[in-house]
Design an enzyme around this catalytic site. Structure first.
Site, short mmCIF file in Angstrom:
data_model
loop_
_atom_site.label_atom_id
_atom_site.label_comp_id
_atom_site.label_asym_id
_atom_site.label_seq_id
_atom_site.Cartn_x
_atom_site.Cartn_y
_atom_site.Cartn_z
N THR A 177 0.83 -1.20 0.00
CA THR A 177 0.00 0.00 0.00
C THR A 177 0.86 1.25 0.00
O THR A 177 1.91 1.26 0.63
CB THR A 177 -0.84 0.02 1.29
OG1 THR A 177 -1.51 -1.22 1.38
CG2 THR A 177 -1.79 1.16 1.32
N GLY A 207 -9.53 -3.94 2.25
CA GLY A 207 -8.47 -4.02 3.25
C GLY A 207 -8.56 -2.87 4.24
O GLY A 207 -9.62 -2.26 4.42
N GLY A 229 0.89 -3.64 4.31
CA GLY A 229 0.97 -5.03 4.73
C GLY A 229 -0.43 -5.61 4.83
O GLY A 229 -1.38 -5.06 4.25
N1 GLY Z 1 -2.82 -2.94 3.29
C1 GLY Z 1 -3.42 -3.19 2.07
C2 GLY Z 1 -4.42 -4.25 2.06
O1 GLY Z 1 -4.39 -5.13 2.90
O2 GLY Z 1 -5.26 -4.23 1.20
#
Ligand code: GLY
Length: 317
Positions: A177, A207, A229
């Site tokens: 991300t 997410g 993550g």
């Molecule tokens: N941190 C990005 C996701 O899990 O979609």
């Protein structure tokens, strides 16, 4: 506000030129809002980046679904979109949700309708390179060419996806991300978070990135935090809001970040990881905290020529 306190903090993967161009905008008096949106848009447009925007890795059906959020620390206004298909810059939609609706989060078809209504640019976001990575991954978990074609064919009987997602998730790719923090001359902090989410996800999976308090939180009074993550972990911990509230209740930034990372560590399975970036509004310091090694971030302050790259502090469980 001293020039060293005006800054951009972002992922280590973001190209130096993109961050430096954002600092140039701040030098000419641009607001944190405009700079955060521009930096995030440039990252979304970068075809070499497979974890965000154009060329992001798709869901298990081979379709790119994008999540983004935008938060203003001045008044804690926020906007977000989740599961958006075929829009060039989801961060533009997220900011517009904040500015033009009474809502915080729009998802799927509603978010796309909103995108059309505000005139946002549509684009096919799946590139040949990302599609090839998807096909390779599907082969690796045992799918044949016939199975893969069926996943893409809307007229084929619906495949059972739960097992495919479980197998693909264990061999997860990507999930980097993009976190962008900007503090401008008025001391105003804006955070922009944008991603194509974890690769090979179940269609409709959102997410942490579009969940305010999980993947993104900003409060000019205390600071800001954003995650990358495995988003499911950041959601369960309420990671970003918890990091900022830790500052509010008197922890140092290192204590605040370590507390959140330790908590997230205890939820992780083998091979999974999470990282949180933080900005402490009081001291102007920035930091990165991670459950794994090798995760980097960049910061450039107004009085500097280029960004400097640092490795996030590894926090053991
Ligand atoms: N941190 C990005 C996701 O899990 O979609």
């Amino acid at each position: 506000m001293e020039s060293k306190d005006i800054l951009i903090l972002a992922n280590g993967e973001i190209r130096d030129e993109i961050i430096a161009a954002g600092i140039e905008m701040l030098r000419t008096g641009a607001s944190a809002d405009d700079v955060a949106e521009k930096v995030a848009r440039d990252v979304e447009d970068d075809a070499d980046e497979h974890s965000v925007g154009f060329s992001g890795l798709p869901n298990v059906l081979g379709v790119v679904e994008l999540d983004a959020s935008f938060m203003e620390g001045r008044n804690r206004r926020a906007g977000a979109v989740a599961g958006v298909r075929n829009f060039r810059n989801p961060i533009v939609l997220a900011r517009a949700v904040m500015e033009r609706t009474p809502h915080v989060l729009l998802v799927g078809a509603g978010a796309e309708r909103f995108g059309d209504e505000i005139g946002a640019e549509r684009k096919e976001m799946l590139t040949e390179a990302a599609r090839n990575i998807w096909i390779e991954r599907m082969h690796k978990i045992g799918l044949s060419d016939f199975d893969i074609q069926a996943l893409q064919n809307p007229l084929a009987p619906q495949a059972a996806l739960i097992d495919i997602v479980q197998r693909a998730f264990n061999m997860r790719d990507g999930s980097d991300t993009m976190n962008v923090f900007v503090r401008d001359a008025s001391g105003h902090i804006v955070t922009a978070v944008t991603t194509s989410g974890v690769a090979w996800k179940y269609p409709g999976r959102a997410g942490d990135s579009p969940i305010i308090g999980a993947g993104n939180y900003a409060d000019d009074r205390y600071g800001a935090a954003a995650c990358m993550g495995l988003g499911e972990i950041a959601i369960r911990v309420g990671a970003s809001a918890r990091g900022v509230h830790n500052l509010r209740f008197g922890m140092s930034m290192d204590e605040a970040g370590a507390d959140v990372c330790r908590e997230m560590s205890s939820y992780l399975a083998k091979g999974q990881w999470v990282r949180m970036l933080m900005l402490d509004a009081k001291t102007g310091s920035v930091g990165g905290y991670a459950t794994a090694e090798g995760l980097h971030y960049k910061v450039q302050r107004l009085n500097e020529d280029r960004p400097t790259k640092y490795e996030a502090m590894k926090i053991a469980a």
